[in-house]
Write an enzyme that holds these catalytic residues in place. Sequence first.
Site, PDB file in Angstrom:
ATOM      1  N   THR A 195       0.829  -1.223   0.000  1.00  0.00           N
ATOM      2  CA  THR A 195       0.000   0.000   0.000  1.00  0.00           C
ATOM      3  C   THR A 195       0.857   1.264   0.000  1.00  0.00           C
ATOM      4  OG1 THR A 195      -0.280   0.087   2.417  1.00  0.00           O
ATOM      5  CG2 THR A 195      -1.895  -1.184   1.183  1.00  0.00           C
ATOM      6  N   ASP A 230      -0.719  11.473   4.853  1.00  0.00           N
ATOM      7  CA  ASP A 230      -0.441  10.116   4.368  1.00  0.00           C
ATOM      8  C   ASP A 230      -1.006  10.010   2.954  1.00  0.00           C
ATOM      9  OD1 ASP A 230      -0.187   7.467   3.795  1.00  0.00           O
ATOM     10  OD2 ASP A 230      -1.251   6.723   5.560  1.00  0.00           O
ATOM     11  N   LEU A 233      -3.062   5.163  -0.474  1.00  0.00           N
ATOM     12  CA  LEU A 233      -4.443   4.684  -0.512  1.00  0.00           C
ATOM     13  C   LEU A 233      -4.458   3.219  -0.064  1.00  0.00           C
ATOM     14  CD1 LEU A 233      -6.627   6.610  -1.267  1.00  0.00           C
ATOM     15  CD2 LEU A 233      -6.596   5.705  -3.590  1.00  0.00           C
ATOM     16  N   HIS A 234      -4.359   3.033   1.264  1.00  0.00           N
ATOM     17  CA  HIS A 234      -4.186   1.668   1.799  1.00  0.00           C
ATOM     18  C   HIS A 234      -5.429   0.788   1.556  1.00  0.00           C
ATOM     19  CE1 HIS A 234      -0.733   3.223   4.086  1.00  0.00           C
ATOM     20  NE2 HIS A 234      -1.494   4.223   4.447  1.00  0.00           N
ATOM     21  N   ASP A 235      -6.536   1.184   2.190  1.00  0.00           N
ATOM     22  CA  ASP A 235      -7.701   0.284   2.261  1.00  0.00           C
ATOM     23  C   ASP A 235      -8.339  -0.043   0.906  1.00  0.00           C
ATOM     24  OD1 ASP A 235      -7.305   0.264   4.985  1.00  0.00           O
ATOM     25  OD2 ASP A 235      -8.823   1.791   5.400  1.00  0.00           O
TER      26      ASP A 235
END
Length: 311
Positions: A195, A230, A233-235
């Site tokens: 991610t 941050d 775009l992790h999720d």
Amino acid sequence: MASHKIIIDCDPGVDDAVAITLALAAPDEIELLGVTTVAGNVPLENTTRNAIGLLALLRRPDIPVYAGCARPLMRAVGHRSIMHGTEGLGGVELTNDGIEPASEHAVDFIIDTVMSRPGEVTLCPIGPLTNVAVALVKEPRLASNLKQIVFMGGAAFGSGNTTPSAEFNVYVDPHAAHIVACSGVQLTMFGLDVTRSVIATPERLVRLETFDNDVARTVVRMMTAYAQGDPCLHDPCVIAWMIDPGLFSGVDALLEVDCAAGPNYGRTVASVSSRHLAGRQANCKIITNARCDDLFEMLEQRLARFNIPGI
Ligand code: BDR
Ligand code: CA
């Protein structure tokens, strides 16, 4: 009929909100059975309110929201993130149209939904794993009745984002992550290994901004605020994988979670080589690479769909 029946367990959170938006923009691939909330980025009350507000914005009040655990298993109060703003959506305020969360607890919703559709449901946790762990403990048959768990959390091969060794979701509740890792369920992990490379650059945000619909505009506002702290775009990676797994690649590993107090608290440890596995079995596919341009193109195409009323 959509190919995947999923439950999103989340702590919205800006990137959680983008993940839910992407899921609802993929009706051919994903049937979202419900959204369960957990304390994480912000307290449970906020994550639940944010999930409901987002579904109202997406004109999907029919998707039920179930509030879950308000604290991690072993701590009275969870660690919070400063990345998402005090309310959790990067300063964006959503109205919830008077919609309330469903009366059932998130843990019971997960158990009831999975047990009534054996082998069909994918759990997509994108916050701390407290609800999932409690569900696995409360219903021991849950593990063998789940299709799979595809989660955002951990950092198997690199540094953390909350401590030098731990990623946020696992750091908040490592004991819950340990229970999930030992569950025997087929696991796919989207940790910082992948991610961290999925960056919402100003150029990519500008491209999204061109869509003339309220969903895309709101998503871009949230992401622009969040990206100050941050840019990853992790999720949404979890949902993008459900839509098109070909965007990603990874390795099979034995995933373990360090729950001991000290500098490695919340660290995810991955054994990949036969020397490190020492005869033990891999329990997790750890995703390590993403085709980022294609992923953002998918996000663009899906957000464009909200131009059409009634999606
Ligand atoms: C994870 O932590 C949260 O802040 C994000 O929503 C994501 O789930 C990234 O470490
Ligand atoms: Ca999250």
